[in-house]
Design an enzyme around this catalytic site. Structure first.
Site, PDB file in Angstrom:
ATOM      1  N   CYS A 156     -21.806  -7.385   6.838  1.00  0.00           N
ATOM      2  CA  CYS A 156     -22.778  -7.744   5.921  1.00  0.00           C
ATOM      3  C   CYS A 156     -22.495  -7.494   4.513  1.00  0.00           C
ATOM      4  CB  CYS A 156     -23.852  -6.845   6.276  1.00  0.00           C
ATOM      5  SG  CYS A 156     -23.373  -5.117   6.684  1.00  0.00           S
ATOM      6  N   GLN A 174       0.874  -1.306   0.179  1.00  0.00           N
ATOM      7  CA  GLN A 174      -0.077   0.004  -0.074  1.00  0.00           C
ATOM      8  C   GLN A 174       0.726   1.370  -0.049  1.00  0.00           C
ATOM      9  OE1 GLN A 174      -3.090   0.325  -0.350  1.00  0.00           O
ATOM     10  NE2 GLN A 174      -3.554  -1.609  -0.375  1.00  0.00           N
TER      11      GLN A 174
END
Length: 475
Positions: free
Chosen positions: A320, A177
Site C-alpha cells: 500500500c 549496504q
C-alpha cells in the site's frame, strides 16, 4: 527532523562535503592530459582510487569508478556474463537481491539466457548448500548481495564464494549496504557499491573486477576506467566518495556498536508497545543500523504519512506504499507479513533520544490508524465476543455457521486481513472462513496472519475476479 532512511541514501558526510569543495578547484581538468592541470586531476583520481581500493580490499587497478551504483551493477553483471559466454548463459541470483540485480537478470533471461533464483528462509538468508546446488556446468555467473537493503540480513558470502570457487564460477557481490561497515569477506570475483549509501555524493559507483576474471565491457569501447565506465570522470565527486568511505570506516567499529544498541532497543520495545507486530530479518546476523517490522491491520502508506507529519522519515516495503500495489519482493520471498511495514535505518550520529521519541510516537500512531480502519483491538481480543464483519463483507459473523465467506474483492491492503480477523471471531473452533480477495498482498498477509494468530491456513484457489483463501479456526 530525524532522518531514519540511511539505507536509501545516507546524509552527506562532513568529510565528503569538505573534500568535494576542495577538489572543485583542482579536479576539473582532464586527467588524461599531460599539462599541469591534467596532472593535478590525475593525482587526485589516483589517490581516490587507492583509498577506495584499500576499503574494498582489492588492487587499485582492479577498481573502476562508475556514474552510479546501478551502473556498476549492470556493468559488472553484463560484463561478466559476456566474458564467460563460451561457458554458458546460466545466471544464479538470490530471490532477495536489489532490484538493479534482478532487472539485469530479467533482461538476461529475456535475451535467451537461463536464470535460477535461490530461495531464502524467513530471515531473508540463503542456504550455502542450496546456493551451491544451483550451480551448473553452464553457469556463467552467480550473484549474492552482502547484506539485504530492506531487512538488513547478512548473507553467507564467504561460504557461497567458496562453493563458487570450487565450481569455477565467479561470484558477483552487491556490497552497497555493507561496505561502510567493513570489507566483504570471502573470495568474491566482482563487487559493486554506491557512494551515496555511505555518505558520499550521489552519482558515484564502485566496480571492482579481480585480476583473472573474464570480463568483456559492454557498449562502445572507451579508454577511461579500463573501458568499464565510459565518459569523463567526475573527479570532485569521486574524491569526496573515497574520502567519506575512509572516514566512515575509521568510525565504523564504535558507531556500529552504538547503533546496534539503538536498533536492539527498537527490536525489543516495538513488540512491547505496539500489539501485533512482526520484526523481520535475522536477529543476529544483520547490519548494525537497520531494523524492519510490520504492523498487522495497518495501511503502510497512511502510517508513513503520519510518521512524516510527526517529523520522522522512514521507508516501507508494504504494497500500500507502492505504485504497483504489490508487496516488496524481499518480504514476499521471505514469506513474512507485509502490511504496515516500516524500515528504520539509522544514519551515523543518530542520538538515542530520537529513537526513544520515535517509539513513543509510533505507539499512538499505529493505534490511531487501526482505529480508523476498524481493526480488532489487539491479539488478546481473539476470544472476545463476535463482531459484525461489516456491511458488504459477505460474512455472517456471529451465526455459528461452520463455513462462510468474506468478500473482499476490490479492497486493498490491509482490509482483507482485517475482515478475516473480524469474521473469525464469530466462527466456532474448527470452522472455516474463506476470504475472496484480488489484492496481491493478501497472498502474503493472510498466511502470515495465520502464523501470528496460530490459525490453520488451508491454502488458496482461483475464483472469478481473484483468489479464495481458506482459514480454519484452531482456538
Amino acid at each position: 527532523m530525524p532522518y531514519f532512511d540511511a539505507a536509501s541514501s545516507a546524509p552527506l558526510h562532513p568529510v565528503a562535503r569538505q573534500a568535494l569543495q576542495a577538489s572543485l578547484d583542482e579536479g576539473w581538468a582532464d586527467p588524461a592530459r599531460l599539462y599541469r592541470e591534467g596532472r593535478r586531476a590525475r593525482l587526485l583520481l589516483d589517490a581516490a582510487r587507492e583509498a577506495a581500493a584499500e576499503a574494498v580490499g582489492c588492487r587499485p587497478d582492479e577498481l573502476s569508478f562508475t556514474g552510479s551504483g546501478t551502473q556498476a551493477v549492470h556493468s559488472g553483471i553484463y560484463g561478466s556474463l559476456s566474458g564467460r559466454r563460451r561457458v554458458g548463459r546460466h545466471l544464479v541470483v538470490s530471490a532477495v537481491e536489489h532490484s538493479s540485480v534482478l532487472h539485469s537478470a530479467a533482461s538476461h533471461e529475456a535475451a535467451g539466457g537461463s536464470l535460477t533464483e535461490v530461495a531464502v528462509d524467513r530471515t531473508g538468508r540463503v542456504s550455502p548448500d542450496a546456493y551451491a546446488a544451483a550451480l551448473r556446468p553452464d553457469t556463467a555467473l552467480a550473484a549474492l548481495q552482502s547484506a539485504n537493503h530492506e531487512v538488513g540480513t547478512l548473507q553467507p558470502v564467504a561460504e557461497v564464494a567458496e562453493a563458487c570457487r570450487a565450481a569455477g564460477v565467479p561470484l558477483f557481490v552487491d556490497a552497497a549496504q555493507s561496505l561502510a561497515w567493513g570489507p566483504v569477506e570471502g573470495a568474491w570475483s566482482i563487487l559493486a557499491a554506491s557512494a551515496h549509501k555511505w555518505g558520499g555524493p550521489a552519482g558515484v559507483g564502485l566496480l571492482a573486477v579481480r585480476k583473472g576474471v573474464r570480463f568483456a565491457p559492454q557498449g562502445p569501447p572507451d579508454e577511461r576506467e579500463s573501458g568499464r565506465a565510459p565518459g569523463f570522470e567526475n573527479i570532485p565527486a569521486i574524491v569526496a566518495a573515497a574520502a567519506s568511505l575512509r572516514a566512515v570506516r575509521a568510525e565504523a567499529e564504535a558507531e556500529a556498536a552504538r547503533l546496534r544498541e539503538l536498533v536492539d532497543l527498537i527490536r525489543a520495545r516495538v513488540v512491547e508497545v505496539v500489539p501485533d507486530v512482526e520484526v523481520v530479518g535475522d536477529p543476529v546476523r544483520r547490519l548494525p543500523h537497520l531494523v524492519t517490522f510490520s504492523c498487522l491491520y495497518v495501511d503502510g502508506e497512511t502510517l508513513l504519512h503520519e510518521l512524516d507529519r510527526a517529523e520522522f522519515s522512514v521507508s516501507s516495503g508494504s504494497s500500500c506504499t507502492s505504485s504497483t500495489l504489490t508487496p516488496s519482493h524481499v518480504l514476499r520471498a521471505m514469506g513474512v507479513l507485509s502490511e504496515g511495514n516500516v524500515r528504520v535505518s539509522l544514519p551515523l550520529g543518530t542520538p538515542a533520544e530520537d529513537v526513544e521519541r520515535f517509539l513513543d510516537v509510533l505507539t499512538w500512531l499505529v493505534t490511531a490508524v487501526r482505529t480508523k480502519l476498524g481493526a480488532p483491538v489487539a491479539a488478546s481480543g481473539a476470544g472476545a465476543a463476535a463482531r459484525d464483519a461489516g456491511a458488504g463483507s459477505g460474512a455472517e459473523a456471529g451465526t455459528g455457521a461452520e463455513e462462510f465467506t468474506v468478500d473482499s474483492l476490490g479492497r486493498l491492503c490491509p482490509i482483507p486481513v482485517i475482515e478475516l480477523a473480524r469474521a473469525m471471531e464469530g466462527v466456532p473452533v474448527g470452522g472455516v472462513v474463506t476470504v475472496l480477495a484480488d489484492d496481491e498482498a493478501a497472498r502474503l498477509d493472510i498466511p502470515a496472519w495465520c502464523e501470528m494468530r496460530d490459525q490453520e491456513y488451508l491454502g488458496e484457489h482461483p475464483v472469478d475476479g481473484g483468489t479464495a483463501y481458506r482459514v480454519r479456526r484452531r482456538s
